[in-house]
Design a protein around this motif. Structure first.
Motif, PDB file in Angstrom:
ATOM      1  N   GLY A   6       0.819  -1.203   0.000  1.00  0.00           N
ATOM      2  CA  GLY A   6       0.000   0.000   0.000  1.00  0.00           C
ATOM      3  C   GLY A   6       0.853   1.253   0.000  1.00  0.00           C
ATOM      4  O   GLY A   6       2.009   1.225   0.425  1.00  0.00           O
ATOM      5  N   TYR A   7       0.282   2.364  -0.472  1.00  0.00           N
ATOM      6  CA  TYR A   7       1.023   3.609  -0.611  1.00  0.00           C
ATOM      7  C   TYR A   7       0.256   4.778   0.015  1.00  0.00           C
ATOM      8  O   TYR A   7      -0.954   4.922  -0.172  1.00  0.00           O
ATOM      9  CB  TYR A   7       1.268   3.923  -2.086  1.00  0.00           C
ATOM     10  CG  TYR A   7       2.302   3.026  -2.736  1.00  0.00           C
ATOM     11  CD1 TYR A   7       3.598   3.492  -2.981  1.00  0.00           C
ATOM     12  CD2 TYR A   7       1.994   1.721  -3.095  1.00  0.00           C
ATOM     13  CE1 TYR A   7       4.551   2.671  -3.571  1.00  0.00           C
ATOM     14  CE2 TYR A   7       2.948   0.887  -3.682  1.00  0.00           C
ATOM     15  CZ  TYR A   7       4.223   1.376  -3.913  1.00  0.00           C
ATOM     16  OH  TYR A   7       5.185   0.559  -4.487  1.00  0.00           O
ATOM     17  N   ASN A  36      -4.487  -2.375  -8.924  1.00  0.00           N
ATOM     18  CA  ASN A  36      -5.362  -2.473  -7.751  1.00  0.00           C
ATOM     19  C   ASN A  36      -4.574  -2.465  -6.442  1.00  0.00           C
ATOM     20  O   ASN A  36      -4.879  -3.202  -5.500  1.00  0.00           O
ATOM     21  CB  ASN A  36      -6.221  -3.736  -7.827  1.00  0.00           C
ATOM     22  CG  ASN A  36      -7.242  -3.673  -8.946  1.00  0.00           C
ATOM     23  OD1 ASN A  36      -7.905  -2.657  -9.123  1.00  0.00           O
ATOM     24  ND2 ASN A  36      -7.347  -4.754  -9.714  1.00  0.00           N
ATOM     25  N   ILE A  37      -3.555  -1.623  -6.383  1.00  0.00           N
ATOM     26  CA  ILE A  37      -2.750  -1.479  -5.172  1.00  0.00           C
ATOM     27  C   ILE A  37      -3.384  -0.400  -4.297  1.00  0.00           C
ATOM     28  O   ILE A  37      -3.586   0.729  -4.749  1.00  0.00           O
ATOM     29  CB  ILE A  37      -1.297  -1.102  -5.519  1.00  0.00           C
ATOM     30  CG1 ILE A  37      -0.648  -2.229  -6.327  1.00  0.00           C
ATOM     31  CG2 ILE A  37      -0.495  -0.823  -4.242  1.00  0.00           C
ATOM     32  CD1 ILE A  37       0.754  -1.895  -6.836  1.00  0.00           C
ATOM     33  N   PRO A  38      -3.720  -0.713  -3.053  1.00  0.00           N
ATOM     34  CA  PRO A  38      -4.343   0.278  -2.170  1.00  0.00           C
ATOM     35  C   PRO A  38      -3.457   1.511  -2.003  1.00  0.00           C
ATOM     36  O   PRO A  38      -2.240   1.401  -1.870  1.00  0.00           O
ATOM     37  CB  PRO A  38      -4.489  -0.480  -0.843  1.00  0.00           C
ATOM     38  CG  PRO A  38      -4.534  -1.922  -1.234  1.00  0.00           C
ATOM     39  CD  PRO A  38      -3.596  -2.034  -2.404  1.00  0.00           C
ATOM     40  N   ALA A 190      -4.124   8.053   9.131  1.00  0.00           N
ATOM     41  CA  ALA A 190      -4.000   7.587   7.745  1.00  0.00           C
ATOM     42  C   ALA A 190      -3.790   6.073   7.693  1.00  0.00           C
ATOM     43  O   ALA A 190      -4.394   5.381   6.866  1.00  0.00           O
ATOM     44  CB  ALA A 190      -2.851   8.309   7.048  1.00  0.00           C
ATOM     45  N   VAL A 191      -2.943   5.569   8.579  1.00  0.00           N
ATOM     46  CA  VAL A 191      -2.704   4.122   8.645  1.00  0.00           C
ATOM     47  C   VAL A 191      -3.991   3.399   9.014  1.00  0.00           C
ATOM     48  O   VAL A 191      -4.333   2.347   8.449  1.00  0.00           O
ATOM     49  CB  VAL A 191      -1.585   3.805   9.665  1.00  0.00           C
ATOM     50  CG1 VAL A 191      -1.510   2.308   9.927  1.00  0.00           C
ATOM     51  CG2 VAL A 191      -0.243   4.316   9.162  1.00  0.00           C
ATOM     52  N   ARG A 198       2.003  -1.009   9.075  1.00  0.00           N
ATOM     53  CA  ARG A 198       3.010  -0.016   8.681  1.00  0.00           C
ATOM     54  C   ARG A 198       4.132  -0.635   7.858  1.00  0.00           C
ATOM     55  O   ARG A 198       4.663  -0.004   6.941  1.00  0.00           O
ATOM     56  CB  ARG A 198       3.589   0.664   9.927  1.00  0.00           C
ATOM     57  CG  ARG A 198       2.592   1.536  10.654  1.00  0.00           C
ATOM     58  CD  ARG A 198       3.100   1.996  12.011  1.00  0.00           C
ATOM     59  NE  ARG A 198       2.006   2.605  12.768  1.00  0.00           N
ATOM     60  CZ  ARG A 198       1.820   3.909  12.921  1.00  0.00           C
ATOM     61  NH1 ARG A 198       2.678   4.769  12.415  1.00  0.00           N
ATOM     62  NH2 ARG A 198       0.797   4.371  13.596  1.00  0.00           N
ATOM     63  N   ARG A 199       4.505  -1.866   8.180  1.00  0.00           N
ATOM     64  CA  ARG A 199       5.609  -2.504   7.464  1.00  0.00           C
ATOM     65  C   ARG A 199       5.293  -2.748   5.991  1.00  0.00           C
ATOM     66  O   ARG A 199       6.197  -2.961   5.173  1.00  0.00           O
ATOM     67  CB  ARG A 199       5.967  -3.836   8.139  1.00  0.00           C
ATOM     68  CG  ARG A 199       4.857  -4.871   8.098  1.00  0.00           C
ATOM     69  CD  ARG A 199       5.271  -6.181   8.742  1.00  0.00           C
ATOM     70  NE  ARG A 199       4.173  -7.141   8.769  1.00  0.00           N
ATOM     71  CZ  ARG A 199       3.253  -7.196   9.712  1.00  0.00           C
ATOM     72  NH1 ARG A 199       3.303  -6.346  10.732  1.00  0.00           N
ATOM     73  NH2 ARG A 199       2.285  -8.101   9.660  1.00  0.00           N
ATOM     74  N   ASP A 200       4.005  -2.709   5.640  1.00  0.00           N
ATOM     75  CA  ASP A 200       3.591  -2.960   4.261  1.00  0.00           C
ATOM     76  C   ASP A 200       3.367  -1.681   3.458  1.00  0.00           C
ATOM     77  O   ASP A 200       3.030  -1.739   2.278  1.00  0.00           O
ATOM     78  CB  ASP A 200       2.292  -3.776   4.245  1.00  0.00           C
ATOM     79  CG  ASP A 200       2.474  -5.172   4.822  1.00  0.00           C
ATOM     80  OD1 ASP A 200       3.565  -5.742   4.641  1.00  0.00           O
ATOM     81  OD2 ASP A 200       1.530  -5.679   5.458  1.00  0.00           O
TER      82      ASP A 200
END
Length: 254
Positions: A6-7, A36-38, A190-191, A198-200
């Motif tokens: 995710g970004y 389709n990346i969040p 936001a997280v 967070r690690r992703d």
């Protein structure tokens, strides 16, 4: 290279520069959408509502998204004020995006507000600063929507909300509680909103002091793109290096 799930993405200086489109930024977002990346746009800009940001992205920068993909410092400020539950009144220095949200939930009070909330205001006057100064002196909680001293635009670096807050800090001798990047308040929210570990996640932005420190200070990997505030020649002297650095988002592999 680590594959991120995710970004979290900055806007001004990363996707556009004032009114100027950054083509690589648009292509980057479209690649995320195609795969389709969040992703979540996390912006310190408080001048517009998420709906207005959505429309601007579509009409000016060829990016189609939804308000749910946009998390502004205004929304984070409102969430924080509700959590604090100090009172139901506020005085706001800012533009429509900030005022609409805050005054939609809190009553406007120029004399004895529970909160003084300060963001960017293109129509800033001495009287507005006077009302804020007096209210803070009476005990109002002083909240700064974001600490950005400058805004990167096609004209150059212009004064940001942080500069207005700095003036009031000097006048009142009270430090504001800052909500926006790099502070934990907006990043935690936001997280929570994107719903990932967070690690992703990867925090993408152009400003080392806000975007990249938001990642570093909150245990999220960071990607600095040198299209806005922080220039390529500054990278070697940064106190803590970003996880990744690119000169254009075209160079970033998803």
């Amino acid at each position: 290279m680590k594959a991120y799930k995710g970004y979290l993405i900055d806007l001004d200086g990363t996707i556009y520069l004032g009114e100027e489109k950054i083509d690589a930024g648009t292509r980057f977002v479209k690649r995320l959408q195609e795969k389709n990346i969040p992703h979540l746009f996390v912006t310190n800009n408080t001048t517009k509502t998420p709906e207005q940001v959505q429309m601007r992205l579509k009409t000016s920068f060829d990016i189609t998204t939804t308000p749910e993909h946009i998390y502004t410092a205004t929304l984070a400020t409102l969430d924080y004020m509700k959590d604090m539950a100090k009172g139901d009144t506020a005085y706001v220095i800012g533009e429509s995006g900030l005022k609409t949200a805050i005054y939609g939930a809190f009553k406007r009070d120029t004399e004895n507000p529970a909160y003084v909330v300060v963001g960017l205001d293109n129509d800033l006057t001495y009287e507005k600063l006077t009302l804020a100064t007096l209210a803070i002196a009476k005990g109002a909680m002083f909240i700064g929507t974001n600490p950005d001293l400058n805004i990167p635009t096609e004209r150059g670096l212009l004064p940001g909300a942080g500069s207005i807050n700095k003036l009031l800090e000097v006048a009142t001798r009270v430090k504001p509680i800052f909500i926006g990047k790099p502070n934990a308040i907006i990043m935690n929210k936001a997280v929570e909103r994107i719903g990932m570990a967070r690690r992703d996640l990867l925090m993408v932005g152009d400003n080392y002091l806000t975007d990249i420190r938001a990642g570093i200070d909150n245990d999220i990997d960071s990607l600095l793109v040198t299209t806005g505030f922080t220039k390529a020649q500054e990278v070697a002297t940064l106190p803590i290096a970003p996880t990744h650095v690119v000169s254009t988002l075209d160079d970033w592999q998803l």
